[in-house]
Design an enzyme around this catalytic site. Structure first.
Site, PDB file in Angstrom:
ATOM      1  N   GLY A 203       1.090 -25.400 -32.872  1.00 55.79           N
ATOM      2  CA  GLY A 203       0.386 -26.671 -32.886  1.00 55.79           C
ATOM      3  C   GLY A 203      -0.909 -26.556 -33.681  1.00 55.79           C
ATOM      4  N   ARG A 204      -1.856 -27.446 -33.390  1.00 56.79           N
ATOM      5  CA  ARG A 204      -3.114 -27.437 -34.143  1.00 56.79           C
ATOM      6  C   ARG A 204      -3.820 -26.088 -34.058  1.00 56.79           C
ATOM      7  NH1 ARG A 204      -3.391 -32.179 -31.089  1.00 56.79           N
ATOM      8  NH2 ARG A 204      -3.311 -34.157 -32.242  1.00 56.79           N
ATOM      9  N   ILE A 205      -3.954 -25.570 -32.835  1.00 57.85           N
ATOM     10  CA  ILE A 205      -4.699 -24.321 -32.656  1.00 57.85           C
ATOM     11  C   ILE A 205      -3.921 -23.149 -33.231  1.00 57.85           C
ATOM     12  CG2 ILE A 205      -5.628 -22.723 -30.930  1.00 57.85           C
ATOM     13  CD1 ILE A 205      -6.246 -25.221 -29.194  1.00 57.85           C
TER      14      ILE A 205
ATOM     15  N   ARG B  71       9.304 -24.256 -30.185  1.00 57.24           N
ATOM     16  CA  ARG B  71      10.564 -24.773 -29.639  1.00 57.24           C
ATOM     17  C   ARG B  71      11.254 -25.749 -30.587  1.00 57.24           C
ATOM     18  NH1 ARG B  71       7.978 -24.777 -24.104  1.00 57.24           N
ATOM     19  NH2 ARG B  71       9.039 -23.124 -22.950  1.00 57.24           N
TER      20      ARG B  71
ATOM     21  N   ILE C 278      -5.076 -17.313 -25.719  1.00 57.36           N
ATOM     22  CA  ILE C 278      -6.134 -18.329 -25.747  1.00 57.36           C
ATOM     23  C   ILE C 278      -5.562 -19.679 -25.315  1.00 57.36           C
ATOM     24  CG2 ILE C 278      -7.594 -17.181 -27.451  1.00 57.36           C
ATOM     25  CD1 ILE C 278      -6.342 -19.035 -29.588  1.00 57.36           C
ATOM     26  N   ALA C 279      -4.426 -19.654 -24.622  1.00 58.97           N
ATOM     27  CA  ALA C 279      -3.752 -20.880 -24.200  1.00 58.97           C
ATOM     28  C   ALA C 279      -4.229 -21.272 -22.808  1.00 58.97           C
ATOM     29  CB  ALA C 279      -2.236 -20.675 -24.241  1.00 58.97           C
ATOM     30  N   ARG C 280      -3.419 -21.005 -21.799  1.00 57.53           N
ATOM     31  CA  ARG C 280      -3.758 -21.192 -20.399  1.00 57.53           C
ATOM     32  C   ARG C 280      -3.274 -19.963 -19.655  1.00 57.53           C
ATOM     33  NH1 ARG C 280      -7.022 -24.346 -21.479  1.00 57.53           N
ATOM     34  NH2 ARG C 280      -7.250 -26.538 -20.854  1.00 57.53           N
TER      35      ARG C 280
ATOM     36  N   GLU D 198      -8.494 -18.839 -12.509  1.00 55.69           N
ATOM     37  CA  GLU D 198      -9.913 -18.790 -12.870  1.00 55.69           C
ATOM     38  C   GLU D 198     -10.779 -19.396 -11.769  1.00 55.69           C
ATOM     39  OE1 GLU D 198     -10.440 -20.643 -16.682  1.00 55.69           O
ATOM     40  OE2 GLU D 198      -8.945 -19.370 -17.640  1.00 55.69           O
TER      41      GLU D 198
ATOM     42  N   HIS E 195     -13.366 -17.643 -20.563  1.00 54.76           N
ATOM     43  CA  HIS E 195     -12.893 -18.931 -21.075  1.00 54.76           C
ATOM     44  C   HIS E 195     -13.918 -19.547 -22.052  1.00 54.76           C
ATOM     45  CE1 HIS E 195      -9.873 -22.297 -19.972  1.00 54.76           C
ATOM     46  NE2 HIS E 195     -10.311 -22.471 -21.206  1.00 54.76           N
TER      47      HIS E 195
ATOM     48  N   GLY F 142     -13.308 -20.441 -25.176  1.00 55.79           N
ATOM     49  CA  GLY F 142     -12.648 -21.103 -26.303  1.00 55.79           C
ATOM     50  C   GLY F 142     -13.437 -22.195 -26.991  1.00 55.79           C
TER      51      GLY F 142
END
Length: 315
Positions: free
Chosen positions: A154-156, A177, A233-235, A264, A282, A284
């Site tokens: 995606g963007r990131i 996917r 760096i997602a979740r 977290e 966190h 980011g």
């Protein structure tokens, strides 16, 4: 004047905008809303500006609701049950785009820090345990030219890949996917296992939520090279943390860089005990300009709702 709840303290510039238009309540705590608190907020406020950790799951929407909009502060909104919100007549928005570059920068920070052992090196110097330079001291992984694998283009993911390709001459592979075309050299592979096995560095950038919970599991780590570096760096819930700990402790992979965690701010002790793991709290989007832009985008969505216009960043 409509009542607005802001669930965390925002930068002053955002609070000034909010106070100029709404009757604002700001929660002065880093702890997210519980389910009961979220339900009460939906009953008591016209608009809510929530963020990660606020528990707006389906059960929060079962009672009476006054709220008309949840303008989430952050691109990830897996803490909000969007379907339940829609059934309750509540619009939901997020803050994409403005977080892309800052989050990608943290991805590169973790790649470099993990590969070059900078966290370990700083701890060595601060503890006054550095014995001096030597040809074989603190040897890490050379980053330039290594193959990077992006999970989620995606963007990131694309922003990370561009930095790797143009900045460090890294061949880029990715797993997504759906078919995804990008405007720089990169190869889409068919399976997660193929990506994990073909790359020196893996960076995870997919959204959180049920569809991706434990997407990165023991099988994924087993497919990686023993010299492989893993970056998230997602979740936190995207990764099976127990499987990652086992892979690191056994030497199945060489190291990990983590900016996010499953529960977290709780970080497993096993991560802290390993020198080959870089841990960030966190960070980011943690740049003032970015956080102000995020806050303004969330407020713009609330104002659009208030004025009867479509939400610019509706999800």
């Amino acid at each position: 004047m409509k009542k607005l709840l802001i669930t965390r303290v925002l930068p002053d510039a955002n609070l000034d905008v909010a106070h100029a238009r709404y009757d604002v309540t700001v929660r002065d705590t880093a702890v997210g809303l519980t389910v009961a608190e979220a339900a009460a907020a939906l009953r008591d406020y016209d608009a809510i500006l929530p963020t990660l950790g606020d528990q707006f799951g389906a059960e929060a929407f079962t009672g009476e609701t006054r709220c008309g909009v949840l303008a989430n502060f952050g691109v990830g909104y897996n803490h909000i049950d969007v379907d339940a919100a829609a059934k309750a007549g509540i619009a939901v928005s997020n803050t994409p785009d403005v977080v892309t570059d800052a989050t990608a920068d943290i991805g590169l920070t973790l790649i470099l820090s993990t590969c070059r052992r900078t966290g370990e090196g700083e701890r060595l110097v601060r503890a006054d345990r550095w014995g001096g330079w030597g040809p074989t001291a603190m040897l890490g992984t050379h980053v330039t030219g290594k193959t990077v694998g992006i999970v989620g283009m995606g963007r990131i993911g694309q922003a990370v890949a561009r930095r790797c390709h143009f900045g460090f001459e890294m061949p880029v592979k990715y797993f997504n996917r759906s078919q995804k075309k990008v405007d720089f050299p990169a190869e889409q592979v068919d399976t997660m296992a193929e990506l994990m096995g073909a790359c020196d560095i893996i960076v995870v950038t997919v959204p959180g939520g049920a569809a991706n919970t434990h997407l990165i599991n023991a099988d994924a780590f087993a497919a990686m090279k023993p010299t492989g570096i893993f970056v998230n760096i997602a979740r936190g819930d995207v990764v099976d943390e127990d499987a990652l700990i086992a892979a690191l402790q056994s030497g199945q992979i060489a190291g990990a860089g983590l900016d996010v965690f499953a529960k977290e701010p709780i970080v497993p002790d096993a991560f802290r005990a390993m020198e080959n793991v870089v841990l960030l709290p966190h960070l980011g989007t943690a740049a003032l300009e970015v956080r102000v832009a995020m806050g303004q985008m969330a407020l713009d969505n609330i104002i659009a709702w208030d004025e009867g216009r479509p939400l610019p960043q509706a999800v």
